[in-house]
Design a protein around this motif. Structure first.
Motif, short mmCIF file in Angstrom:
data_model
loop_
_atom_site.label_atom_id
_atom_site.label_comp_id
_atom_site.label_asym_id
_atom_site.label_seq_id
_atom_site.Cartn_x
_atom_site.Cartn_y
_atom_site.Cartn_z
N GLU A 196 0.84 -1.21 0.00
CA GLU A 196 0.00 0.00 0.00
C GLU A 196 0.87 1.26 0.00
O GLU A 196 0.57 2.25 -0.65
CB GLU A 196 -0.94 0.01 1.22
CG GLU A 196 -2.17 -0.88 1.07
CD GLU A 196 -2.92 -0.61 -0.22
OE1 GLU A 196 -3.25 0.55 -0.48
OE2 GLU A 196 -3.14 -1.56 -1.00
N GLY A 197 1.94 1.20 0.77
CA GLY A 197 2.86 2.35 0.84
C GLY A 197 3.46 2.67 -0.52
O GLY A 197 3.58 3.84 -0.90
N GLU A 228 1.31 6.95 -6.75
CA GLU A 228 0.28 7.96 -7.03
C GLU A 228 0.87 9.37 -6.92
O GLU A 228 0.61 10.24 -7.74
CB GLU A 228 -0.91 7.81 -6.06
CG GLU A 228 -1.82 6.63 -6.36
CD GLU A 228 -2.28 6.60 -7.82
OE1 GLU A 228 -2.81 7.63 -8.30
OE2 GLU A 228 -2.10 5.56 -8.49
N ASN A 229 1.69 9.57 -5.87
CA ASN A 229 2.35 10.88 -5.70
C ASN A 229 3.26 11.18 -6.89
O ASN A 229 3.36 12.31 -7.36
CB ASN A 229 3.18 10.91 -4.41
CG ASN A 229 2.28 10.93 -3.18
OD1 ASN A 229 1.12 11.30 -3.28
ND2 ASN A 229 2.80 10.50 -2.05
N ARG A 266 2.15 1.86 -3.42
CA ARG A 266 1.09 2.37 -4.30
C ARG A 266 0.86 3.87 -4.07
O ARG A 266 0.63 4.64 -5.00
CB ARG A 266 -0.20 1.59 -4.06
CG ARG A 266 -0.13 0.18 -4.66
CD ARG A 266 -1.51 -0.36 -4.97
NE ARG A 266 -1.38 -1.63 -5.71
CZ ARG A 266 -1.78 -2.80 -5.26
NH1 ARG A 266 -2.34 -2.90 -4.06
NH2 ARG A 266 -1.64 -3.88 -5.99
N GLU A 267 0.94 4.27 -2.81
CA GLU A 267 0.77 5.68 -2.47
C GLU A 267 1.90 6.52 -3.08
O GLU A 267 1.68 7.60 -3.64
CB GLU A 267 0.73 5.84 -0.94
CG GLU A 267 0.30 7.24 -0.51
CD GLU A 267 0.29 7.39 1.01
OE1 GLU A 267 0.62 8.48 1.47
OE2 GLU A 267 0.00 6.39 1.71
N GLN A 268 3.14 5.99 -2.96
CA GLN A 268 4.28 6.71 -3.55
C GLN A 268 4.14 6.82 -5.07
O GLN A 268 4.49 7.83 -5.67
CB GLN A 268 5.59 5.99 -3.20
CG GLN A 268 6.02 6.23 -1.76
CD GLN A 268 7.41 5.68 -1.49
OE1 GLN A 268 8.05 5.09 -2.34
NE2 GLN A 268 7.89 5.90 -0.26
#
Length: 497
Positions: free
Chosen positions: A422-423, A429-430, A425-427
């Motif tokens: 998840e971490g 997206e950023n 995936r967040e990076q």
């Protein structure tokens, strides 16, 4: 009109004033039936024209400062503006919307130029860099046709023709084999600076009926093109030369600079149009020159106010350079009239009344030429000043954007590695947000590939050197940001997998 069986237009300005022909035109373009008011009063005409403007608005055709009364009154400039807006929407954008969507491009002119260069690549004699001077020799039109119809004619035969013959050959072939009307005459194109709108209109007609495959490689090539075309003035001096990938220079010695009449007569301008200094010849030539002078004054008067949009100002700058070249090309004929007047008075065969009249005519000619010369040079200086200021603002905005983005990258670099899926995936997206911002900025960066800098006696080469240094620094920073973004994206993808 020929496609829909309508009677042709004889006079563009008078025939459109009652709005009926314009409604006929829009019927054909929109495939709808539009009711027309048949009365012949001004009110009927205004109602028709206002309906035209309403239909155009509904079809998202951009019109600026064009009202119904302008068309009904037969305003030449705004009638031409209206027709060009219609051409641009239905002839250019409509034909190109699918390919623009497929290639995710917004600049129809860039796509058209990419297509032309792709078609003419097999012909080393053809190098199309723009929609003006690159078309004057007739090779580009023939190159496109030869690419798609190689059996229709032999290329080596075209090379032996004169520019007028080549253009006539291309327009005739396009009419006979592709059904494209002869929208241009060769004489319209074999000039110093062919009209850009006319060329685009005709090339788009070719684009509409021929295969439209445009590769991203061809588009990228156009994006990196130097604007290196040259316009030769009709006088002995060189015209506006474009050098350099990053800058377009027009040095003071090569820029068209109309002279004062005293300079013209002192230089002993050759008597091109007047073999003998007789009164009839003098009067006829004076009339010709004054007619041209009046049209030049009108042309200067009709030029738009200096814009505050950098791309529009570049266009205005080049348009005015062409106008200045026309002044330079005509200055010898103005000098001829003045010299003829001096010769007539020196011969002593005139009455006192005739001498006074010639003296008065020469004074008038002198003052009008001088006023035109000064006004056109003032506009040139103003355009240059505004353009340099706007370009400097562009550079400053890019520099500020790069500074913010570089800070953003530093923060992203110091982020610890994500602990789980998840971490990551967040990076990712950023990171996508950063990529989107980069793509948006790319549009502005593209417009910086064609900077204009005018070099004069005061600034010399230092202006170019300073600008090149600034561009190089920004270019290196931009490249570094792009490189980092791409490399980090690859790393994130690898780790995610």
């Amino acid at each position: 009109f020929s496609k829909t069986g309508k009677t042709p237009i004889k006079d563009l300005f008078s025939d459109l004033r009652d709005g009926r022909k314009l409604l006929d035109l829009l019927e054909g373009l929109t495939n709808t039936v539009l009711t027309k008011e048949r009365g012949s009063t001004r009110v009927h005409s205004l109602n028709n024209v206002n309906k035209v403007l309403q239909v155009l608005h509904q079809n998202n055709v951009d019109l600026v400062n064009i009202g119904g009364t302008d068309i009904v009154d037969g305003n030449h400039k705004l009638t031409l503006g209206l027709i060009w807006s219609i051409i641009l929407h239905w002839q250019v954008k409509d034909i190109m919307k699918d390919i623009m969507s497929n290639l995710q491009q917004t600049n129809s002119e860039k796509i058209l130029l990419s297509w032309v260069r792709q078609c003419t690549r097999p012909n080393p004699e053809v190098n199309v860099l723009n929609f003006t001077t690159s078309w004057a020799d007739g090779l580009a039109f023939n190159g496109i046709l030869h690419h798609f119809k190689p059996d229709a004619f032999r290329w080596d035969q075209v090379l032996k023709m004169s520019p007028v013959e080549r253009l006539d050959h291309a327009f005739t072939l396009a009419k006979n084999q592709l059904g494209i009307e002869r929208l241009l005459d060769p004489e319209d194109v074999v000039v110093q600076l062919p009209d850009k709108k006319s060329i685009i209109m005709y090339v788009t007609s070719l684009f509409a009926v021929l295969p439209k495959d445009v590769s991203m490689e061809a588009i990228r090539e156009v994006e990196t093109l130097p604007r290196r075309y040259k316009v030769e003035a009709e006088t002995s001096g060189p015209g506006l030369g474009m050098q350099n990938v990053a800058t377009e220079e027009a040095s003071s010695s090569s820029r068209p600079r109309p002279e004062t009449l005293s300079t013209l007569t002192e230089s002993g301008a050759e008597m091109e149009g007047i073999l003998e200094a007789d009164l009839d010849n003098y009067q006829a030539t004076l009339e010709e020159v004054l007619t041209w002078l009046l049209s030049a004054e009108d042309a200067l008067q009709m030029q738009d106010e200096v814009s505050d949009d950098v791309e529009e100002v570049k266009e205005q700058f080049h348009t005015h350079e062409a106008f200045m070249m026309e002044l330079t090309a005509h200055q010898s004929s103005v000098g001829n009239v003045l010299q003829a007047g001096n010769q007539l008075m020196a011969q002593g065969s005139l009455t006192e009344e005739e001498e006074d009249e010639i003296r008065e005519q020469m004074t008038l000619l002198n003052s009008r030429w001088e006023a035109l010369r000064v006004a056109s040079m003032d506009r040139q200086a103003r355009l240059h000043e505004v353009l340099m200021d706007l370009q400097q603002q562009q550079l400053q905005q890019l520099s500020d954007w790069l500074t913010v983005t570089e800070e953003r990258i530093k923060k992203m670099e110091t982020q610890p590695a994500a602990a789980d899926l998840e971490g990551y995936r967040e990076q990712i997206e950023n990171h996508k947000e950063l990529q989107n911002d980069l793509e948006a900025e790319q549009v502005k960066v593209n417009s910086l590939t064609h900077m204009v800098v005018v070099v004069d006696e005061n600034s010399g080469e230092s202006a170019t050197a300073a600008l090149e240094e600034q561009l190089q620094s920004l270019g290196e920073r931009w490249a570094a940001v792009c490189r980092w973004t791409e490399e980090r994206w690859q790393k994130l993808q690898d780790v995610l997998l």
